[in-house]
Motif scaffolding. Structure first.
Motif, PDB file in Angstrom:
ATOM      1  N   GLU A  49      -3.109  -0.245  -4.625  1.00 32.28           N
ATOM      2  CA  GLU A  49      -3.120   0.161  -6.029  1.00 32.28           C
ATOM      3  C   GLU A  49      -3.029  -1.018  -6.996  1.00 32.28           C
ATOM      4  O   GLU A  49      -2.847  -2.161  -6.605  1.00 32.28           O
ATOM      5  CB  GLU A  49      -1.948   1.105  -6.303  1.00 32.28           C
ATOM      6  CG  GLU A  49      -2.009   2.393  -5.509  1.00 32.28           C
ATOM      7  CD  GLU A  49      -1.384   3.554  -6.239  1.00 32.28           C
ATOM      8  OE1 GLU A  49      -2.152   4.379  -6.765  1.00 32.28           O
ATOM      9  OE2 GLU A  49      -0.144   3.628  -6.294  1.00 32.28           O
ATOM     10  N   ASN A  50      -3.165  -0.667  -8.272  1.00 33.95           N
ATOM     11  CA  ASN A  50      -2.859  -1.561  -9.400  1.00 33.95           C
ATOM     12  C   ASN A  50      -3.810  -2.737  -9.568  1.00 33.95           C
ATOM     13  O   ASN A  50      -3.492  -3.707 -10.244  1.00 33.95           O
ATOM     14  CB  ASN A  50      -1.416  -2.084  -9.286  1.00 33.95           C
ATOM     15  CG  ASN A  50      -0.406  -0.963  -9.288  1.00 33.95           C
ATOM     16  OD1 ASN A  50      -0.451  -0.076 -10.133  1.00 33.95           O
ATOM     17  ND2 ASN A  50       0.495  -0.973  -8.311  1.00 33.95           N
TER      18      ASN A  50
ATOM     19  N   ARG B 198      -0.637  12.806  -6.814  1.00 34.44           N
ATOM     20  CA  ARG B 198       0.646  12.607  -6.148  1.00 34.44           C
ATOM     21  C   ARG B 198       1.118  13.981  -5.656  1.00 34.44           C
ATOM     22  O   ARG B 198       0.789  15.017  -6.244  1.00 34.44           O
ATOM     23  CB  ARG B 198       1.656  11.976  -7.098  1.00 34.44           C
ATOM     24  CG  ARG B 198       2.162  12.908  -8.161  1.00 34.44           C
ATOM     25  CD  ARG B 198       3.011  12.220  -9.195  1.00 34.44           C
ATOM     26  NE  ARG B 198       2.188  11.612 -10.222  1.00 34.44           N
ATOM     27  CZ  ARG B 198       2.645  11.235 -11.410  1.00 34.44           C
ATOM     28  NH1 ARG B 198       3.922  11.384 -11.692  1.00 34.44           N
ATOM     29  NH2 ARG B 198       1.845  10.696 -12.295  1.00 34.44           N
TER      30      ARG B 198
ATOM     31  N   ARG C 190      -7.613   8.315  -7.781  1.00 33.16           N
ATOM     32  CA  ARG C 190      -7.254   8.693  -6.412  1.00 33.16           C
ATOM     33  C   ARG C 190      -6.727  10.119  -6.403  1.00 33.16           C
ATOM     34  O   ARG C 190      -6.686  10.798  -7.424  1.00 33.16           O
ATOM     35  CB  ARG C 190      -6.228   7.727  -5.811  1.00 33.16           C
ATOM     36  CG  ARG C 190      -4.891   7.707  -6.496  1.00 33.16           C
ATOM     37  CD  ARG C 190      -3.770   7.324  -5.532  1.00 33.16           C
ATOM     38  NE  ARG C 190      -2.566   6.910  -6.229  1.00 33.16           N
ATOM     39  CZ  ARG C 190      -1.724   7.738  -6.820  1.00 33.16           C
ATOM     40  NH1 ARG C 190      -1.968   9.036  -6.845  1.00 33.16           N
ATOM     41  NH2 ARG C 190      -0.636   7.275  -7.429  1.00 33.16           N
TER      42      ARG C 190
ATOM     43  N   TYR D 184       0.845  -1.191   0.000  1.00 34.81           N
ATOM     44  CA  TYR D 184       0.000   0.000   0.000  1.00 34.81           C
ATOM     45  C   TYR D 184       0.880   1.240   0.000  1.00 34.81           C
ATOM     46  O   TYR D 184       2.088   1.187   0.277  1.00 34.81           O
ATOM     47  CB  TYR D 184      -0.935   0.013   1.206  1.00 34.81           C
ATOM     48  CG  TYR D 184      -0.244  -0.032   2.546  1.00 34.81           C
ATOM     49  CD1 TYR D 184       0.087   1.131   3.240  1.00 34.81           C
ATOM     50  CD2 TYR D 184       0.075  -1.254   3.137  1.00 34.81           C
ATOM     51  CE1 TYR D 184       0.718   1.090   4.467  1.00 34.81           C
ATOM     52  CE2 TYR D 184       0.704  -1.308   4.372  1.00 34.81           C
ATOM     53  CZ  TYR D 184       1.028  -0.137   5.032  1.00 34.81           C
ATOM     54  OH  TYR D 184       1.660  -0.192   6.247  1.00 34.81           O
TER      55      TYR D 184
ATOM     56  N   GLU E 135      -8.129   0.803  -7.599  1.00 34.83           N
ATOM     57  CA  GLU E 135      -7.685   1.316  -6.309  1.00 34.83           C
ATOM     58  C   GLU E 135      -8.730   0.989  -5.249  1.00 34.83           C
ATOM     59  O   GLU E 135      -9.932   0.956  -5.532  1.00 34.83           O
ATOM     60  CB  GLU E 135      -7.550   2.841  -6.346  1.00 34.83           C
ATOM     61  CG  GLU E 135      -6.798   3.413  -7.500  1.00 34.83           C
ATOM     62  CD  GLU E 135      -5.331   3.532  -7.206  1.00 34.83           C
ATOM     63  OE1 GLU E 135      -4.970   4.127  -6.181  1.00 34.83           O
ATOM     64  OE2 GLU E 135      -4.544   3.011  -7.994  1.00 34.83           O
TER      65      GLU E 135
ATOM     66  N   ILE F 198      -3.768   2.989   0.916  1.00 39.37           N
ATOM     67  CA  ILE F 198      -4.220   2.979  -0.478  1.00 39.37           C
ATOM     68  C   ILE F 198      -3.586   1.796  -1.193  1.00 39.37           C
ATOM     69  O   ILE F 198      -2.362   1.712  -1.319  1.00 39.37           O
ATOM     70  CB  ILE F 198      -3.847   4.296  -1.181  1.00 39.37           C
ATOM     71  CG1 ILE F 198      -4.420   5.495  -0.420  1.00 39.37           C
ATOM     72  CG2 ILE F 198      -4.341   4.280  -2.631  1.00 39.37           C
ATOM     73  CD1 ILE F 198      -3.934   6.837  -0.934  1.00 39.37           C
TER      74      ILE F 198
ATOM     75  N   ASP G   2      -2.796  10.654 -12.082  1.00 40.49           N
ATOM     76  CA  ASP G   2      -2.737   9.210 -11.856  1.00 40.49           C
ATOM     77  C   ASP G   2      -4.143   8.620 -11.845  1.00 40.49           C
ATOM     78  O   ASP G   2      -5.063   9.171 -11.227  1.00 40.49           O
ATOM     79  CB  ASP G   2      -2.068   8.909 -10.511  1.00 40.49           C
ATOM     80  CG  ASP G   2      -0.591   9.281 -10.492  1.00 40.49           C
ATOM     81  OD1 ASP G   2      -0.022   9.469 -11.589  1.00 40.49           O
ATOM     82  OD2 ASP G   2      -0.019   9.380  -9.394  1.00 40.49           O
ATOM     83  N   TRP G   3      -4.310   7.518 -12.561  1.00 39.00           N
ATOM     84  CA  TRP G   3      -5.558   6.757 -12.578  1.00 39.00           C
ATOM     85  C   TRP G   3      -6.759   7.567 -13.079  1.00 39.00           C
ATOM     86  O   TRP G   3      -7.891   7.330 -12.692  1.00 39.00           O
ATOM     87  CB  TRP G   3      -5.854   6.167 -11.187  1.00 39.00           C
ATOM     88  CG  TRP G   3      -4.750   5.314 -10.682  1.00 39.00           C
ATOM     89  CD1 TRP G   3      -3.826   5.621  -9.727  1.00 39.00           C
ATOM     90  CD2 TRP G   3      -4.404   4.003 -11.137  1.00 39.00           C
ATOM     91  NE1 TRP G   3      -2.937   4.593  -9.550  1.00 39.00           N
ATOM     92  CE2 TRP G   3      -3.272   3.578 -10.409  1.00 39.00           C
ATOM     93  CE3 TRP G   3      -4.952   3.136 -12.088  1.00 39.00           C
ATOM     94  CZ2 TRP G   3      -2.669   2.340 -10.594  1.00 39.00           C
ATOM     95  CZ3 TRP G   3      -4.350   1.900 -12.271  1.00 39.00           C
ATOM     96  CH2 TRP G   3      -3.227   1.514 -11.529  1.00 39.00           C
TER      97      TRP G   3
ATOM     98  N   PRO H  93       3.260   7.822  -4.334  1.00 39.04           N
ATOM     99  CA  PRO H  93       3.221   6.465  -4.883  1.00 39.04           C
ATOM    100  C   PRO H  93       4.581   5.803  -5.003  1.00 39.04           C
ATOM    101  O   PRO H  93       4.664   4.589  -5.213  1.00 39.04           O
ATOM    102  CB  PRO H  93       2.573   6.660  -6.259  1.00 39.04           C
ATOM    103  CG  PRO H  93       2.824   8.085  -6.606  1.00 39.04           C
ATOM    104  CD  PRO H  93       2.837   8.828  -5.313  1.00 39.04           C
TER     105      PRO H  93
END
Length: 294
Positions: A212-213, A263, A260, A173, A238, A210, A274-275, A184
């Motif tokens: 991820e992936n 960063r 999310r 995480y 996520e 958090i 991101d995402w 991240p």
């Protein structure tokens, strides 16, 4: 407030934010009842962003836009568009006020459907604009700890399912770094105890965990005895786990996210977040997750 019941579960949904406000089984309330002493919400839908923006702004088309954490949908009134014995649907459309914060014409539909001991939460996002739309959407349901005791260090356990495996034995995480934004690059690892992560009073001292992936697609909350209490399944990339830091609150959130927070130090365009999710003009995306009560 709209009510649904199928003989196993009873739920209540508010048109304000199209927010799930109650889940009851056998007279027991599972969903946090929004005591403002700890947290004033039940299960807000996060749209069109998830989490915080770096310095509270994002950039699109050479312009800068301000938006508060988790976006605006959770604080808007939706229209009730359909209800049957087992499901209910709400709708929110872009207007002049939203366009000042989010320069895309959208239609957001949110539905709740009962099936035995499950609640299917359904999202449809439609790009009603003539340009590519960039957005995020996420869930933030809060659940009472089973058998909660304020004086007990152990609040319960999480267990995890992951793509290609029935259980997860190691957890990776990331954490919030500053200004509500993540780092991240710093990945934390924990070995689970017999496949479970103990939830103690200090697990959220650094805010949300958090994951991820897309490596986790099921999170189960267990009582301190180890008995399964409820579970969420999803295909979101996520998932956040959160309870207010340093508060010893009687609830925990399990949050599937399509996106999310930024960063830390991110200053790129919204399309580079991101995402980030995207929809071409006229396209519709359908996403969902399921709450199962044991």
């Amino acid at each position: 407030m709209e009510n649904l019941s199928n003989g196993t579960l009873s739920v209540e949904v508010s048109g304000h934010g199209a927010e799930l406000c109650s889940i009851r089984k056998n007279g027991i309330e599972y969903l946090w009842q929004a005591d403002p002493e700890y947290w004033k919400r039940h299960s807000p839908v996060l749209f069109p962003i998830v989490g915080s923006l770096w310095n509270g702004v994002y950039r699109y088309g050479g312009e800068e836009y301000a938006m508060s954490q988790h976006g605006f949908a959770r604080d808007m009134d939706f229209s009730l568009t359909g209800k049957s014995a087992n499901d209910v649907w709400y709708r929110l459309e872009a207007d002049e006020a939203t366009l000042k914060k989010f320069p895309f014409r959208f239609v957001l539909e949110i539905g709740y459907r009962l099936e035995d001991n499950k609640i299917h939460v359904l999202w449809r996002v439609h790009n009603a604009d003539s340009k590519t739309m960039y957005y995020q959407i996420g869930a933030h349901p809060a659940f009472y700890y089973p058998d909660f005791s304020p004086s007990a260090e152990l609040k319960g356990y999480f267990s995890f399912g992951k793509a290609g495996a029935s259980v997860c034995n190691d957890l990776e995480y990331i954490l919030i770094k500053e200004k509500g934004c993540a780092d991240p690059a710093a990945v934390y690892r924990r070995r689970l105890e017999e496949g479970k992560l103990p939830i103690d009073t200090h697990i959220f001292d650094k805010d949300a965990l958090i994951l991820e992936n897309g490596t986790v697609n099921r999170v189960t909350l267990h009582a301190p005895s180890g008995k399964p209490w409820l579970s969420l399944t999803f295909d979101a990339p996520e998932v956040g786990l959160w309870s207010p830091p340093f508060r010893n609150a009687p609830f925990v959130c399990i949050e599937p996210w399509y996106g999310r927070c930024d960063r830390a130090d991110f200053t790129g365009e919204i399309s580079e977040r991101d995402w980030i999710q995207s929809l071409e003009a006229g396209e519709t995306s359908e996403k969902s997750y399921t709450i199962e009560i044991f």
